[in-house]
Design an enzyme around this catalytic site. Structure first.
Site, short mmCIF file in Angstrom:
data_model
loop_
_atom_site.label_atom_id
_atom_site.label_comp_id
_atom_site.label_asym_id
_atom_site.label_seq_id
_atom_site.Cartn_x
_atom_site.Cartn_y
_atom_site.Cartn_z
N ASP A 13 0.88 -1.17 0.00
CA ASP A 13 0.00 0.00 0.00
C ASP A 13 0.91 1.21 0.00
O ASP A 13 1.67 1.43 0.95
CB ASP A 13 -0.86 -0.05 1.27
N LYS A 26 -3.32 -2.60 7.81
CA LYS A 26 -3.31 -4.06 7.88
C LYS A 26 -2.34 -4.64 6.86
O LYS A 26 -1.88 -3.97 5.95
CB LYS A 26 -4.72 -4.59 7.63
N TYR A 81 0.63 0.36 14.81
CA TYR A 81 -0.27 0.06 13.70
C TYR A 81 -0.02 1.00 12.53
O TYR A 81 0.04 2.20 12.69
CB TYR A 81 -1.73 0.18 14.13
P1 13P Z 1 -5.19 -0.57 4.86
O1 13P Z 1 -4.31 -1.57 5.58
O2 13P Z 1 -5.88 -1.18 3.70
O3 13P Z 1 -4.41 0.66 4.51
O4 13P Z 1 -6.36 -0.16 5.85
C1 13P Z 1 -6.05 0.65 6.93
C2 13P Z 1 -7.22 1.13 7.70
O5 13P Z 1 -7.02 1.60 8.81
C3 13P Z 1 -8.58 1.05 7.15
O6 13P Z 1 -9.54 1.65 7.99
MG MG Z 2 -4.13 2.10 3.22
MG MG Z 3 -4.95 -2.10 2.10
MG MG Z 4 -2.64 -2.41 4.58
#
Ligand code: 13P
Ligand code: MG
Ligand code: MG
Ligand code: MG
Ligand code: 13P
Length: 371
Positions: free
Chosen positions: A11, A236, A233
């Protein structure tokens, strides 16, 4: 001669928020990888997207963990990050957690699934791409493909599959792995992989006597944990997987069948919620409701004798998966009604981000003993 299939994803900026990848990022990655085809580093490539994750699907002859291939992927992500910054995309460079590339992209933020294989007479493969969830989301479907006879008829009726498979499971907390054999150890395997935030299926191998060599993977999943690299964090892990199909392996339809059930996975909003994973064609892989619900895209390929990627075929672009999508919408609605309550919100030990640790700290001195 062996061919390696590498799927490396990251990402590097969402458009808008965490919803999808801007087409200019895809174009930039395509330019970098086209040059690598011209200079002979790659045989072939395809740049796909799932939600806000950019997916580099590559074939080459350099084996797994090649610094050349990993460096190339890093370069594509870096170039695309420059564009993401110019466009002011959200979280530009989000998954690039280290400043400089030093030989291997593992532990730097991107997710990696790679397998070096001896091409069969015909080599059908499926690459799976998930957004808004974590690697453990693959435990249930990979188990069902290779070990559940109610999913995979071939386990019962194909003499070439009857012997079962070997599962390599990682304990991602203790950094240990174990190989379990199915069907003999199916209950031990389930005891581990049911705890999907801790034990994840990394690879599946054939057993001795299968027509595919015992040390050649037939499935591989990316298991990188962003949280462990960053210490906090940062989104994800949004995993990918490569699965080989047919001739002594699950048929294409057996590889896809587990996704007819939109099982609950963790991720979704702020990586902190349980929700159903929805199988979608590429054009529907744009999670927006409460930043979700989580998505999975399946791309089908035949690998040509020279190692070219013949595809993609957008495999969930089939009305037969409409029911799963509709069910996912219903489950999403049901889960959402719980608001900030578990089990929609993840249990405390899985709460990786949000303001929760901060809230607890702020309330610390107001807590008093109960008589
Ligand atoms: P991603 O890992 O897809 O960037 O999602 C992060 C997130 O906090 C979505 O609410
Ligand atoms: Mg993202
Ligand atoms: Mg993502
Ligand atoms: Mg992600
Ligand atoms: P076809 O007859 O369409 O090739 O199907 C063979 C098969 O085994 C389907 O699972």
């Amino acid at each position: 001669e062996k061919i390696t299939i590498s799927v490396i994803k990251a990402d590097i900026g969402g458009w808008p928020g965490h919803s999808r990848v801007h087409p200019q990022l895809v174009e930039t990655a395509e330019e970098v990888l086209s040059k690598a085809v011209e200079d002979g580093t790659l045989i072939d490539f395809y740049v796909a997207t799932c939600g806000d994750d950019l997916q580099l699907i590559m074939t080459h002859r350099k084996g797994v963990d090649s610094s050349e291939i990993h460096g190339l992927a890093w370069k594509a992500f870096e170039e695309a990050t420059k564009v993401a910054k110019e466009l002011g995309l959200y979280g530009a460079g989000q998954d690039l957690l280290k400043d400089a590339f030093s030989g291997n992209i593992r532990g730097m933020g991107p997710g990696i699934a790679e397998m070096e294989i001896t091409l069969r007479k015909s080599e059908p493969i499926v690459t799976f791409h998930m957004d808004k969830t974590e690697p453990g989301a693959f435990n249930l479907p990979i188990f069902r493909m290779f070990a559940d006879p109610f999913n995979t008829a071939g386990l019962v009726i194909d003499p070439n599959m009857h012997m079962g498979f070997r599962f390599e499971v990682w304990d991602i907390l203790k950094h240990k792995r174990v190989i379990l054999n199915t069907p003999e150890e199916v209950y031990d395997l389930l005891a581990l992989i049911g705890a999907k935030s801790r034990y994840v299926i990394k690879r599946v191998f054939p057993k001795e006597g299968h027509k595919i060599a015992k040390d050649e993977p037939v499935a591989v999943v990316s298991t990188e944990k962003l949280y462990e690299i960053a210490g906090e964090y940062v989104g994800k892990d949004d995993p990918v997987a490569i699965v080989r199909a047919q001739s002594g392996l699950p048929a294409l339809g057996e590889v896809l069948e587990p996704f007819a059930f939109p099982h609950l996975v963790s991720g979704w909003m702020r990586g902190s919620h349980n929700g159903p994973i929805m199988p979608v064609p590429m054009h529907q892989a744009n999670p927006t409701r409460f930043d979700g619900p989580p998505r999975v895209v399946a791309l089908g390929w035949q690998i040509s004798p020279e190692g070219k990627l013949v595809g993609p075929v957008d495999l969930f672009d089939d009305p037969a998966f409409d029911g799963a999508r509709q069910k996912a919408v219903e489950i999403a609605e049901y889960m959402r009604r719980h608001g900030p309550f578990e089990p929609h919100r993840l249990p405390l030990e899985d709460m990786e981000y949000t303001t929760l640790p901060g809230v607890l700290k702020r309330l610390e001195e107001r807590f008093e003993e109960i008589e």
